[in-house]
Write a protein that holds these residues in place. Structure first.
Motif, short mmCIF file in Angstrom:
data_model
loop_
_atom_site.label_atom_id
_atom_site.label_comp_id
_atom_site.label_asym_id
_atom_site.label_seq_id
_atom_site.Cartn_x
_atom_site.Cartn_y
_atom_site.Cartn_z
N THR A 46 15.71 -26.66 149.62
CA THR A 46 15.12 -27.96 149.34
C THR A 46 14.12 -28.37 150.41
OG1 THR A 46 15.66 -30.16 148.50
CG2 THR A 46 16.85 -29.46 150.49
N ASP A 47 13.18 -29.20 149.97
CA ASP A 47 12.24 -29.86 150.90
C ASP A 47 11.54 -28.86 151.83
OD1 ASP A 47 14.44 -32.00 150.14
OD2 ASP A 47 12.64 -33.10 150.75
N THR A 48 10.97 -27.85 151.21
CA THR A 48 10.22 -26.85 152.00
C THR A 48 8.94 -27.47 152.58
OG1 THR A 48 9.47 -26.12 149.82
CG2 THR A 48 11.05 -24.73 150.94
N HIS A 49 8.29 -28.35 151.78
CA HIS A 49 7.13 -29.13 152.29
C HIS A 49 6.01 -28.25 152.86
CE1 HIS A 49 8.31 -33.41 152.11
NE2 HIS A 49 9.55 -33.01 152.35
N VAL A 50 5.83 -27.05 152.37
CA VAL A 50 4.83 -26.18 153.00
C VAL A 50 3.41 -26.63 152.64
CG1 VAL A 50 6.32 -24.19 153.27
CG2 VAL A 50 5.06 -24.48 151.13
N GLY A 51 2.50 -26.44 153.58
CA GLY A 51 1.12 -26.87 153.39
C GLY A 51 0.16 -25.94 154.09
N ASP A 52 -1.13 -26.21 153.93
CA ASP A 52 -2.18 -25.30 154.39
C ASP A 52 -2.18 -25.07 155.90
OD1 ASP A 52 -2.87 -25.20 151.80
OD2 ASP A 52 -4.97 -25.76 152.08
N LYS A 53 -1.74 -26.06 156.66
CA LYS A 53 -1.86 -25.92 158.11
C LYS A 53 -0.65 -25.23 158.73
CE LYS A 53 -5.24 -29.45 158.96
NZ LYS A 53 -5.65 -30.69 159.64
N ASP A 54 0.28 -24.82 157.90
CA ASP A 54 1.50 -24.21 158.42
C ASP A 54 1.31 -22.75 158.79
OD1 ASP A 54 2.60 -26.58 157.80
OD2 ASP A 54 4.16 -25.81 156.49
N ASN A 55 2.17 -22.28 159.67
CA ASN A 55 2.31 -20.85 159.90
C ASN A 55 3.26 -20.33 158.81
OD1 ASN A 55 3.07 -18.29 160.67
ND2 ASN A 55 3.21 -18.79 162.85
N MET A 56 2.67 -19.92 157.69
CA MET A 56 3.49 -19.58 156.53
C MET A 56 4.37 -18.36 156.79
SD MET A 56 3.03 -21.92 154.31
CE MET A 56 3.71 -21.23 152.83
N LYS A 57 3.86 -17.41 157.58
CA LYS A 57 4.67 -16.22 157.84
C LYS A 57 5.98 -16.60 158.53
CE LYS A 57 4.80 -11.60 159.80
NZ LYS A 57 6.16 -11.79 160.32
N LEU A 58 5.88 -17.59 159.43
CA LEU A 58 7.08 -18.05 160.13
C LEU A 58 8.08 -18.66 159.14
CD1 LEU A 58 8.17 -18.27 163.05
CD2 LEU A 58 7.22 -20.58 163.11
N HIS A 59 7.57 -19.48 158.22
CA HIS A 59 8.45 -20.07 157.20
C HIS A 59 9.07 -18.98 156.31
CE1 HIS A 59 7.37 -24.05 158.34
NE2 HIS A 59 6.20 -24.07 157.76
N TYR A 60 8.25 -18.03 155.92
CA TYR A 60 8.78 -16.96 155.05
C TYR A 60 9.86 -16.17 155.78
CZ TYR A 60 4.63 -17.81 152.13
OH TYR A 60 3.66 -18.37 151.34
N ASP A 61 9.59 -15.81 157.03
CA ASP A 61 10.58 -15.05 157.80
C ASP A 61 11.87 -15.86 157.93
OD1 ASP A 61 8.78 -13.03 158.10
OD2 ASP A 61 8.28 -13.46 160.19
N PHE A 62 11.71 -17.17 158.15
CA PHE A 62 12.89 -18.03 158.32
C PHE A 62 13.69 -18.11 157.02
CE2 PHE A 62 14.99 -22.18 158.20
CZ PHE A 62 15.83 -22.02 159.30
N MET A 63 13.02 -18.40 155.93
CA MET A 63 13.74 -18.54 154.66
C MET A 63 14.32 -17.20 154.19
SD MET A 63 11.60 -21.43 152.54
CE MET A 63 9.95 -20.81 152.85
N ASP A 64 13.67 -16.11 154.59
CA ASP A 64 14.21 -14.78 154.23
C ASP A 64 15.61 -14.58 154.83
OD1 ASP A 64 12.10 -14.02 152.65
OD2 ASP A 64 11.08 -12.86 154.22
#
Ligand SMILES: [Fe+2]
Length: 330
Positions: A46-64
């Motif tokens: 829930t509430d991932t809130h991802v946006g353009d300014k994020d380090n998306m790879k970090l979020h992906y690695d974390f959620m993985d």
């Protein structure tokens, strides 16, 4: 009006009327089907809130990390998926989800309209992925927004978990909407046409679980009951927390009463309040805050991960709370 105008007028009116036409769909039109398997594992993010300014790879690695622990049969994201995201970021996020080869679905939160695309573009894109899944299995997305049904919200549909020919359990995905603009702000609520939709589409004889974003006002009653009786809290001992007041709509549209009268729903799962994580058995229904899936916007860094909702063959529910920290992936 000229003769030519007289000739064109009915044609233009017919085009306008067909473009503006609202369809009345049957309950079955909102239903997607998925096979139930023993001890079904639903991972709520829930509430991932991802946006353009994020380090998306970090979020992906974390959620993985969470997804690997959960080993889910289905992933459900309960809203606020995006904030200030562009179409490119959204598509990349969906590609990342698809890469897990696990069925996934989502509903919208109040922030999903605060992006560089419209909600209609988003639902259209998700409807397209769902169509690909139905056509040739090249997507794992389960999503259905009937854009011309004139029901409030953009993600009201049902996934029937099938046991052979019969629906074993219904997963009711609903849009709790965004802001109450006509009431001069505050959060929106489930509108009467959505409540009527629930009454019409949910089968009383089939147990159901609901997934939406903004908790119903009755979540406050659940917490009050749990403060009196700690045994109502279903998280591991000491881990079910309310660290902020629920940000409910001011207006109670009476949905909970209808849900109770129907007698089908035995669990409802939501997000919205990022630092609450409790599940409470209140009045025979499990009220479950999710565990925030990323550190975006505001968060308690020790309360990030996800929750597995385990649906057993006798319809009983149990939970696995998964926590990780970003330090593990930095
Ligand atoms: Fe949020």
């Amino acid at each position: 009006m000229s003769k030519k105008g007289l000739f064109l007028f009915p044609s233009i009116m017919a085009i306008c009327l067909s473009a503006c036409a609202v369809k009345n769909y049957e309950a079955k039109d909102y239903v997607l089907k998925m096979n139930y398997s023993d001890d079904f594992r639903i991972l709520q993010l829930t509430d991932t809130h991802v946006g353009d300014k994020d380090n998306m790879k970090l979020h992906y690695d974390f959620m993985d990390l969470t997804i690997k622990d959960a080993n889910p049969d289905l992933i459900v994201i309960t809203g606020d998926v995006f904030t200030f995201a562009s179409k490119g970021t959204a598509k990349e996020f969906f590609n990342w989800l698809e890469g897990h080869n696990v069925p996934w679905t989502l509903t919208f939160g109040n922030h999903d309209e605060q992006c560089f695309f419209s909600i209609d573009w988003l639902t259209g894109y998700l409807n397209g992925l769902n169509a690909k899944r139905e056509k040739d299995g090249s997507s794992h997305c389960y999503f259905k927004d009937l854009q011309d049904d004139n029901i409030q919200g953009n993600s009201n549909f049902i996934i029937n978990l099938m046991n052979g020919e019969n629906a074993f359990e219904q997963l009711v995905i609903m849009d709790s909407n965004r802001y109450n603009y006509k009431g001069y702000f505050g959060y929106d609520y489930f509108h009467q046409d959505q409540i009527d939709w629930y009454s019409r589409c949910v089968e009383a004889s089939v147990p159901s679980l609901m997934f939406y974003h903004i908790p119903l006002p009755e979540v406050r009653d659940a917490w009050a009951a749990a403060k009196e009786d700690q045994s109502l809290i279903l998280n591991p001992v000491g881990e079910g927390q309310q660290n902020e007041e629920p940000c409910n709509p001011d207006y109670n549209s009476g949905f909970y009463k209808v849900i109770k009268e129907k007698g089908s729903t035995h669990g409802m799962y939501f997000g919205h309040d990022h630092i609450n994580n409790y599940i409470i058995n209140y009045d025979g229904i499990h009220f479950g805050y999710g565990i925030k899936a990323t550190d975006r916007v505001y968060a308690d860094d020790s309360m990030l991960g996800g929750r597995v909702i385990k649906l057993a063959n006798d319809h009983s529910l149990s939970y696995e709370d998964i926590y990780h920290t970003y330090a593990e992936v930095k």
